[in-house]
Design an enzyme around this catalytic site. Structure first.
Site, PDB file in Angstrom:
ATOM      1  N   GLU A 105      30.666 -54.745 104.821  1.00  0.00           N
ATOM      2  CA  GLU A 105      29.935 -55.813 105.493  1.00  0.00           C
ATOM      3  C   GLU A 105      28.526 -55.938 104.910  1.00  0.00           C
ATOM      4  OE1 GLU A 105      30.512 -58.157 108.242  1.00  0.00           O
ATOM      5  OE2 GLU A 105      32.451 -57.799 107.309  1.00  0.00           O
TER       6      GLU A 105
ATOM      7  N   CYS B 141      34.122 -56.310 111.034  1.00  0.00           N
ATOM      8  CA  CYS B 141      33.811 -57.723 110.825  1.00  0.00           C
ATOM      9  C   CYS B 141      33.597 -58.427 112.163  1.00  0.00           C
ATOM     10  CB  CYS B 141      34.929 -58.398 110.037  1.00  0.00           C
ATOM     11  SG  CYS B 141      34.635 -60.162 109.757  1.00  0.00           S
TER      12      CYS B 141
END
Length: 228
Positions: A213, A140
């Protein structure tokens, strides 16, 4: 002549490169960069990202608990404080520019992908080592910094009139990039001399959350929610 030793995070970067490139080329990400993303999709993202951040911040608290020295504890505690008291407020202020109230943010229910992503990271954090925690949360921080820098470089001449300029500026900044850089450095320290079976586990976590993601971008682009 001595050959430079390959860092563990170099290995992670190589193994996740195709996933990250697919994420970067996703129409949601490109739409942010060139300013063409539908506003309703960005609003959906802002709401989902807010509830994601609430769980993401918990990882820093677990990082304090898992740390082996005061210096690392202090850094995780600082990150926890900064995100709770400043980053979350900045998110609320930015959301307000798109007409999203704090009440709307806090009443947001996480979509299935969002819930699965955060629960995976929290499960790893609670049950694994500090290195596992970092491997799970690193995509992230690292991927966002890489994405912000690439978008700024690719669309620099169009940023002035881009409604998502603040997003690009935030995630391309040195200040944001510093988080990923510290986590990278710490993970390399923690993995130095570790056996392959442990490294393989860390790589698995890193690749899974890298895939999440991508799924997160896709979830927001299609405004996916519970179908039942």
């Amino acid at each position: 002549m001595e050959v430079d030793k390959l860092l563990f995070t170099d290995r992670l970067y190589e193994s996740s490169k195709e996933i990250w490139e697919k994420s970067y080329q996703h129409p949601f990400v490109q739409g942010i960069g060139n300013g063409t993303l539908d506003e309703d999709k960005f609003i959906y993202y802002m709401q989902q990202d807010y509830v994601y951040l609430i769980d993401y911040v918990k990882l820093f608290a677990i990082g304090v608990q898992k740390s082996h020295n005061l210096e690392t504890m202090e850094r995780f505690a600082h990150l926890l404080h900064e995100h709770l008291h400043f980053e979350m407020e900045l998110h609320r202020q930015y959301a307000a520019e798109f007409g999203i109230t704090r009440k709307e943010l806090e009443q947001t229910e996480p979509a299935p992908v969002n819930l699965a992503y955060t629960r995976y990271m929290l499960n790893v954090a609670h049950n694994g080592t500090l290195a596992e925690l970092i491997a799970a949360l690193l995509p992230c921080a690292w991927h966002y910094a890489e994405t912000g820098k690439r978008l700024k470089e690719q669309y620099e001449d169009r940023l002035e009139h881009n409604p998502y300029r603040k997003w690009v500026e935030t995630y391309s900044s040195e200040q944001f990039g510093a988080l990923g850089e510290w986590l990278i450095e710490l993970l390399n320290e923690l993995t130095n001399g570790k056996p392959e079976r442990e490294l393989a586990t860390l790589e698995k976590h890193f690749l899974i959350t890298s895939k999440y993601e991508y799924l997160f971008w896709d979830m927001n682009y299609h405004k996916q929610d519970w179908d039942i």
